[in-house]
Design an enzyme around this catalytic site. Structure first.
Site, PDB file in Angstrom:
ATOM      1  N   HIS A   1       0.835  -1.202   0.000  1.00 57.78           N
ATOM      2  CA  HIS A   1       0.000   0.000   0.000  1.00 57.78           C
ATOM      3  C   HIS A   1       0.874   1.258   0.000  1.00 57.78           C
ATOM      4  O   HIS A   1       0.605   2.209  -0.742  1.00 57.78           O
ATOM      5  CB  HIS A   1      -0.917  -0.027   1.232  1.00 57.78           C
ATOM      6  CG  HIS A   1      -1.874   1.104   1.316  1.00 57.78           C
ATOM      7  ND1 HIS A   1      -2.876   1.312   0.402  1.00 57.78           N
ATOM      8  CD2 HIS A   1      -1.984   2.103   2.227  1.00 57.78           C
ATOM      9  CE1 HIS A   1      -3.568   2.390   0.743  1.00 57.78           C
ATOM     10  NE2 HIS A   1      -3.047   2.896   1.839  1.00 57.78           N
TER      11      HIS A   1
ATOM     12  N   GLN B   1       3.958   1.535  -1.106  1.00 63.44           N
ATOM     13  CA  GLN B   1       4.616   1.635  -2.403  1.00 63.44           C
ATOM     14  C   GLN B   1       3.637   2.151  -3.456  1.00 63.44           C
ATOM     15  O   GLN B   1       4.014   2.936  -4.342  1.00 63.44           O
ATOM     16  CB  GLN B   1       5.195   0.284  -2.820  1.00 63.44           C
ATOM     17  CG  GLN B   1       6.320  -0.205  -1.936  1.00 63.44           C
ATOM     18  CD  GLN B   1       7.501   0.739  -1.926  1.00 63.44           C
ATOM     19  OE1 GLN B   1       7.946   1.227  -2.951  1.00 63.44           O
ATOM     20  NE2 GLN B   1       8.021   1.014  -0.743  1.00 63.44           N
ATOM     21  N   ASP B   2       2.395   1.736  -3.359  1.00 61.33           N
ATOM     22  CA  ASP B   2       1.366   2.212  -4.276  1.00 61.33           C
ATOM     23  C   ASP B   2       1.174   3.725  -4.122  1.00 61.33           C
ATOM     24  O   ASP B   2       1.085   4.452  -5.115  1.00 61.33           O
ATOM     25  CB  ASP B   2       0.053   1.475  -4.009  1.00 61.33           C
ATOM     26  CG  ASP B   2      -1.040   1.880  -4.966  1.00 61.33           C
ATOM     27  OD1 ASP B   2      -0.797   1.898  -6.185  1.00 61.33           O
ATOM     28  OD2 ASP B   2      -2.161   2.167  -4.486  1.00 61.33           O
ATOM     29  N   HIS B   3       1.131   4.190  -2.890  1.00 60.44           N
ATOM     30  CA  HIS B   3       1.024   5.633  -2.637  1.00 60.44           C
ATOM     31  C   HIS B   3       2.204   6.382  -3.241  1.00 60.44           C
ATOM     32  O   HIS B   3       2.032   7.446  -3.855  1.00 60.44           O
ATOM     33  CB  HIS B   3       0.964   5.924  -1.123  1.00 60.44           C
ATOM     34  CG  HIS B   3      -0.421   5.930  -0.579  1.00 60.44           C
ATOM     35  ND1 HIS B   3      -1.241   7.024  -0.647  1.00 60.44           N
ATOM     36  CD2 HIS B   3      -1.123   4.973   0.058  1.00 60.44           C
ATOM     37  CE1 HIS B   3      -2.394   6.743  -0.087  1.00 60.44           C
ATOM     38  NE2 HIS B   3      -2.353   5.502   0.350  1.00 60.44           N
TER      39      HIS B   3
END
Length: 109
Positions: free
Chosen positions: A80, A82-84
């Protein structure tokens, strides 16, 4: 184990926080450019870039530990984060382009 989880959550939250700060500054840059305040827009882009550097520093610390043989647990929280970060990077890149378009439109007036 609890200390390791705490350290991982600190990394996760650091990445999410810095990515969020960068994305917010990029949005402010677009809004400033929209109003024709290009000096302020450039300041916000600079802030966005600084936030990305901070997020990358947190990430680099994690990668350095991994390279030194200290396995970093990759869980849904880390994914999550890393996605941000990736979303923020993309948004900041796009914000730079939008600010440039506003500048060019202003020059053509």
């Amino acid at each position: 184990m609890a200390e390791e989880n705490s350290q991982n959550m600190e990394v996760v939250m650091g990445i999410i926080m810095q990515a969020g700060n960068g994305k917010a500054a990029a949005m402010q840059a677009i809004q400033a450019a929209k109003k024709g305040d290009f000096k302020k827009a450039d300041e916000f882009i600079h802030q966005a870039n600084e936030a990305l550097v901070n997020a990358h520093n947190v990430q680099t610390d994690m990668l350095t530990k991994e390279a030194q043989g200290h396995h970093v647990k990759v869980d849904l929280y880390m994914v999550h984060a890393q996605d941000h970060l990736m979303t923020a990077i993309t948004f900041i890149d796009l914000a730079k382009e939008v600010v440039d378009v506003y500048k060019k439109m202003d020059e053509e007036k």
